[in-house]
Design a protein around this motif. Structure first.
Motif, PDB file in Angstrom:
ATOM      1  N   LYS A   1      -0.691   8.457   6.320  1.00 26.68           N
ATOM      2  CA  LYS A   1      -2.065   8.465   5.854  1.00 26.68           C
ATOM      3  C   LYS A   1      -2.753   9.718   6.327  1.00 26.68           C
ATOM      4  CE  LYS A   1      -3.052   3.613   6.279  1.00 26.68           C
ATOM      5  NZ  LYS A   1      -3.890   2.664   6.955  1.00 26.68           N
TER       6      LYS A   1
ATOM      7  N   ASP B   1      -9.083  -2.104  11.523  1.00 26.59           N
ATOM      8  CA  ASP B   1      -9.878  -2.214  12.744  1.00 26.59           C
ATOM      9  C   ASP B   1     -11.361  -2.062  12.486  1.00 26.59           C
ATOM     10  OD1 ASP B   1      -7.400  -0.378  14.673  1.00 26.59           O
ATOM     11  OD2 ASP B   1      -7.634  -2.525  14.266  1.00 26.59           O
ATOM     12  N   ASP B   2     -11.713  -1.871  11.228  1.00 30.44           N
ATOM     13  CA  ASP B   2     -13.122  -1.589  10.961  1.00 30.44           C
ATOM     14  C   ASP B   2     -14.035  -2.755  11.283  1.00 30.44           C
ATOM     15  OD1 ASP B   2     -13.179   0.710   8.136  1.00 30.44           O
ATOM     16  OD2 ASP B   2     -13.287   0.975  10.304  1.00 30.44           O
TER      17      ASP B   2
ATOM     18  N   ARG C   1     -16.637   4.349  14.982  1.00 37.20           N
ATOM     19  CA  ARG C   1     -18.046   4.484  14.659  1.00 37.20           C
ATOM     20  C   ARG C   1     -18.741   4.684  15.990  1.00 37.20           C
ATOM     21  NH1 ARG C   1     -19.014  -0.905  12.252  1.00 37.20           N
ATOM     22  NH2 ARG C   1     -17.042  -1.304  13.233  1.00 37.20           N
TER      23      ARG C   1
ATOM     24  N   ALA D   1       3.074   4.663   4.664  1.00 36.77           N
ATOM     25  CA  ALA D   1       2.932   6.026   4.165  1.00 36.77           C
ATOM     26  C   ALA D   1       2.165   6.852   5.174  1.00 36.77           C
ATOM     27  CB  ALA D   1       2.185   5.999   2.841  1.00 36.77           C
TER      28      ALA D   1
ATOM     29  N   VAL E   1      -8.870   9.326   7.267  1.00 35.11           N
ATOM     30  CA  VAL E   1      -9.924   9.179   6.283  1.00 35.11           C
ATOM     31  C   VAL E   1     -11.270   9.156   6.969  1.00 35.11           C
ATOM     32  CG1 VAL E   1     -10.854   7.596   4.586  1.00 35.11           C
ATOM     33  CG2 VAL E   1      -8.408   7.917   4.769  1.00 35.11           C
TER      34      VAL E   1
ATOM     35  N   TYR F   1       4.519  11.122  -2.487  1.00 36.09           N
ATOM     36  CA  TYR F   1       4.681   9.673  -2.390  1.00 36.09           C
ATOM     37  C   TYR F   1       3.930   9.005  -3.513  1.00 36.09           C
ATOM     38  CZ  TYR F   1       4.092   4.968  -0.611  1.00 36.09           C
ATOM     39  OH  TYR F   1       4.061   3.619  -0.474  1.00 36.09           O
TER      40      TYR F   1
ATOM     41  N   TYR G   1      -0.894  -0.019  -0.185  1.00 31.22           N
ATOM     42  CA  TYR G   1      -1.493   1.242   0.262  1.00 31.22           C
ATOM     43  C   TYR G   1      -3.004   1.065   0.306  1.00 31.22           C
ATOM     44  CZ  TYR G   1      -2.146   6.262   0.658  1.00 31.22           C
ATOM     45  OH  TYR G   1      -2.489   7.509   1.106  1.00 31.22           O
ATOM     46  N   ASP G   2      -3.456   0.529   1.373  1.00 34.81           N
ATOM     47  CA  ASP G   2      -4.867   0.211   1.522  1.00 34.81           C
ATOM     48  C   ASP G   2      -5.530   1.308   2.340  1.00 34.81           C
ATOM     49  OD1 ASP G   2      -6.639  -2.750   2.726  1.00 34.81           O
ATOM     50  OD2 ASP G   2      -7.265  -0.989   1.577  1.00 34.81           O
ATOM     51  N   GLN G   3      -6.531   1.902   1.791  1.00 34.39           N
ATOM     52  CA  GLN G   3      -7.167   2.997   2.525  1.00 34.39           C
ATOM     53  C   GLN G   3      -8.035   2.517   3.670  1.00 34.39           C
ATOM     54  OE1 GLN G   3      -6.927   6.150   2.359  1.00 34.39           O
ATOM     55  NE2 GLN G   3      -6.451   6.870   0.302  1.00 34.39           N
ATOM     56  N   GLU G   4      -8.386   1.261   3.649  1.00 30.96           N
ATOM     57  CA  GLU G   4      -9.282   0.771   4.700  1.00 30.96           C
ATOM     58  C   GLU G   4      -8.547   0.608   6.023  1.00 30.96           C
ATOM     59  OE1 GLU G   4     -12.214  -2.075   2.156  1.00 30.96           O
ATOM     60  OE2 GLU G   4     -11.302  -2.849   3.981  1.00 30.96           O
ATOM     61  N   ASP G   5      -9.227   0.800   7.044  1.00 30.97           N
ATOM     62  CA  ASP G   5      -8.673   0.617   8.376  1.00 30.97           C
ATOM     63  C   ASP G   5      -8.924  -0.835   8.795  1.00 30.97           C
ATOM     64  OD1 ASP G   5      -9.260   2.336  11.568  1.00 30.97           O
ATOM     65  OD2 ASP G   5      -7.762   0.860  10.931  1.00 30.97           O
TER      66      ASP G   5
ATOM     67  N   LYS H   1     -10.488   7.043  15.317  1.00 34.04           N
ATOM     68  CA  LYS H   1     -11.597   6.876  14.395  1.00 34.04           C
ATOM     69  C   LYS H   1     -12.499   5.812  14.964  1.00 34.04           C
ATOM     70  CE  LYS H   1     -11.146   4.904  10.362  1.00 34.04           C
ATOM     71  NZ  LYS H   1     -11.002   4.610   8.934  1.00 34.04           N
TER      72      LYS H   1
END
Lengths: 379, 296
Positions: free
Chosen positions: A5, B291-292, A28, A3, A8, B277, B285-289, A26
């Motif tokens: 995105k 790569d964090d 840190r 999707a 964020v 959508y 549909y995971d909002q987390e990245d 993105k």
């Protein structure tokens, strides 16, 4: 199918119309955020602008902090001096500290001649709002390609797409209050030279006194990280004018076999070591047209990180050449550094010519080879 | 521009006359001295190469008391022990004391005849520093020097020329017309001016410019052959008459929309397109990245 995105946790940056993508990395931010610097998109080094956006593009985005830029002067030292002033003016606008050393003019005189920044950025592309407010009748300039009316004009001068550097108006000098807001350190050689240099002195002491003074300034102001960082960090911009000329008590330019041939090279070696261990960036101009010993010039180039050479058409027979009538001179990128990487981003085309306009120092791709391409060594 | 350079010496100027064995620049130097004397200036001459009589020959006699000749010709290296001026005395302090001997508050012009002599006995870098100190020091108003360019290495000549505010290079003229001078002048603002002229020096040491900008060896422009116009003799017509041009512009192009449709397309209103959508059960549909957790 992924999707789309929304980014964020990242503030939406100003969407510049000239950006082809709104992608923002993105991260840190573990990198220090010093005003006037940004991480390089090629190798992640912290880079500063040289003050000339075309030059930033040619040397790969900007000058990396901790490196040394060598400018080989043109015959009458007009454009190299201009580049040095752009570099210092950029430092004033970004709020960096300045260090100027010269044997010819007093550093205060150089600082008074800095070009004035164009703060409303006329040279930048117009935004969409401005385009909307224009009379739609006047947009009829494009009959066939009218869908592209509102897009900004393609710039033929080389520039990177982000607004990293600033533009300066050469015809005006910088406001003295603005200039005094920046902290400046100066080194004027006649004030620092020892009383009588004996004729049996082995090396000229001018370079060592300059190096000592520079080290003392870096240490005192805390650019080398020894002082605990209670205050925010800043960059020191070092401008050294006309090193190697006879006024620095160096006969590099006068003789073909100079008696102190290693004085300047030793100085550059020490300077680069000092730069690597501190948050500073240096620009050195050398009158290479007077140096007869090409091997020595090659050594000097190797000891600097980035090296460019300016050749002005003024006074040479090329001034009347119709191919060159739009330009003021040729710019040759002699060397680009490999900083923590295996390859560096060489520019595609090496025939660069420059033109000093009132509001921009533009570097454009020239028309024909001015040197035998086989003689050029690509690093 | 040669006359301007000879006439107007702004403060802190350094005029360098560069000559070679083919043409001697001393006549031009004497003309400079004469002009300075006529301007009511005090002139100090450090004479290494010619004697006082030879230098004074032809100069304006009425202002002779403003001309001070320091004799470095008879004994420049101090072999006799009591020389009036030696080459080793070319330092800022010694020149200062020399100038204080003649107490004048007005502008002093220092003429060095010639710099080549001093360069043979001193380090060129040191000479450059001393010249720069003289220029900036305020002790003298202007410095005029003569340099024989074929006696030194190119780097040395280049270094001295780099310091000068005006450089006049003299060469013999062709066809006996006079001498050829190439002048380079740098103003205080950094502007550079160059000129080439043919001049000759008269009996009373004034300079007359004969012609400007004529290269001694250049070929005359070939104006006989005119450029051939390739669009001249064609069997088809490349140009449009006025009526034809109007008709061409009136022709409606394909895909030309009316003005309203164009502006509607150019300025898209809000809500012209949205993507709606709704993730169903299988979509991740995971909002987390991902790569964090990288420690970058």
């Amino acid at each position: 199918m992924a999707a789309p995105k929304m980014s964020v946790g990242k503030p939406t940056a100003d969407r510049l119309p000239c950006n082809t993508t709104s992608f923002q990395k993105k991260s840190r931010s573990k990198l220090v955020s010093i005003p006037g610097t940004r991480p390089s998109i090629q190798n992640g080094q912290l880079i500063v602008s040289t003050g000339v956006t075309s030059l930033d593009y040619v040397i790969g985005g900007g000058l990396a902090v901790g490196t040394l830029l060598l400018i080989e002067e043109d015959r009458y030292d007009s454009y190299s001096r201009m580049l040095l002033k752009y570099f210092l003016a950029e430092g004033v606008v970004c709020g960096h500290e300045l260090y100027v050393a010269s044997a010819l003019d007093h550093p205060n005189d150089i600082l008074q001649e800095l070009p004035a920044p164009i703060l409303d950025d006329i040279a930048s592309p117009k935004t969409e709002d401005q385009a909307k407010s224009c009379d739609p009748e006047s947009q009829d300039a494009m009959k066939i390609a009218w869908r592209y009316q509102h897009l900004p004009k393609v710039q033929t001068a080389l520039a990177s797409s982000s607004r990293f550097g600033h533009y300066y108006d050469v015809s005006k000098t910088m406001d003295p209050e603005f200039c005094q807001a920046a902290r400046c350190h100066g080194f004027y050689l006649p004030e620092h030279s020892t009383a009588v240099t004996s004729p049996t002195a082995t090396t000229p002491e001018t370079y060592s006194s300059l190096l000592n003074n520079l080290q003392e300034v870096i240490h005192r102001e805390g650019f080398d990280g020894t002082v605990p960082q209670t205050k925010s960090r800043n960059i020191l911009r070092i401008g050294l004018h006309s090193l190697g000329s006879a006024l620095w008590d160096d006969d590099l330019c006068c003789r073909e076999t100079p008696s102190h041939g290693h004085a300047l090279t030793t100085f550059l070696y020490g300077l680069r070591a000092m730069l690597r261990s501190s948050l500073s960036v240096a620009v050195v101009t050398v009158p290479s047209h007077l140096i007869q010993n090409r091997a020595l010039m090659g050594n000097i180039t190797r000891l600097c990180d980035t090296a460019i050479a300016l050749e002005s058409f003024r006074g040479s027979e090329r001034e009347t050449n119709p191919l060159y009538k739009d330009y003021h001179g040729l710019l040759d990128v002699r060397q680009l550094p490999y900083l923590n990487c295996l390859v560096c981003d060489l520019p595609d085309n090496k025939d660069l010519a420059f033109k000093l306009k009132r509001k921009q120092f533009s570097i454009e791709v020239g028309l024909c080879h001015h040197n035998n391409p086989l003689e050029r060594v690509v690093t | 521009m040669l006359l301007e350079v000879l006439q107007g010496t702004e403060a802190g100027g350094f005029i360098l006359i560069q000559d070679s064995v083919n043409y001697c620049g001393r006549h031009l130097l004497k003309s400079c001295i004469n002009t300075a004397l006529k301007r009511e200036e005090v002139v100090h001459v450090l004479g290494f190469e010619v004697s006082q009589e030879e230098l004074n020959d032809g100069l304006d006699k009425t202002s002779a008391q403003r001309l001070h000749f320091h004799n470095a010709y008879s004994d420049p290296l101090g072999w006799t022990g009591n020389s009036p001026f030696t080459v080793h005395q070319f330092t800022l302090e010694d020149i200062g004391t020399l100038l204080k001997q003649t107490p004048q508050a007005k502008a002093v012009t220092l003429v060095i005849d010639s710099l080549s002599w001093i360069l043979r006995h001193h380090d060129p870098a040191a000479i450059c520093q001393k010249l720069q100190a003289l220029k900036k020091g305020g002790v003298v108003r202007a410095v005029i020097g003569l340099l024989h360019s074929d006696l030194h290495q190119r780097g040395t000549v280049g270094s001295i020329c780099h310091l000068a505010t005006s450089v006049i290079t003299v060469a013999p003229g062709t066809r006996g017309l006079g001498a050829f001078a190439k002048i380079t002048r740098r103003t205080k603002s950094g502007k550079l001016m160059q000129d080439e002229e043919i001049f000759s020096i008269n009996e009373d040491l004034t300079v007359t410019i004969q012609s400007k900008r004529s290269h001694p060896g250049s070929t005359p422009m070939n104006t006989d052959e005119s450029e051939v116009d390739p669009t001249a003799n064609l069997t088809f017509n490349l140009r449009l008459s006025d009526t034809q041009r109007e008709a061409k512009e009136k022709l409606p192009l394909p895909f030309v929309f009316s003005k309203e449709k164009k502006s509607a397309l150019l300025h898209p209103g809000t809500g012209s397109g949205r993507i709606l959508y709704e993730p169903d059960a299988n979509d991740d549909y995971d909002q987390e990245d991902p790569d964090d957790d990288l420690d970058v």
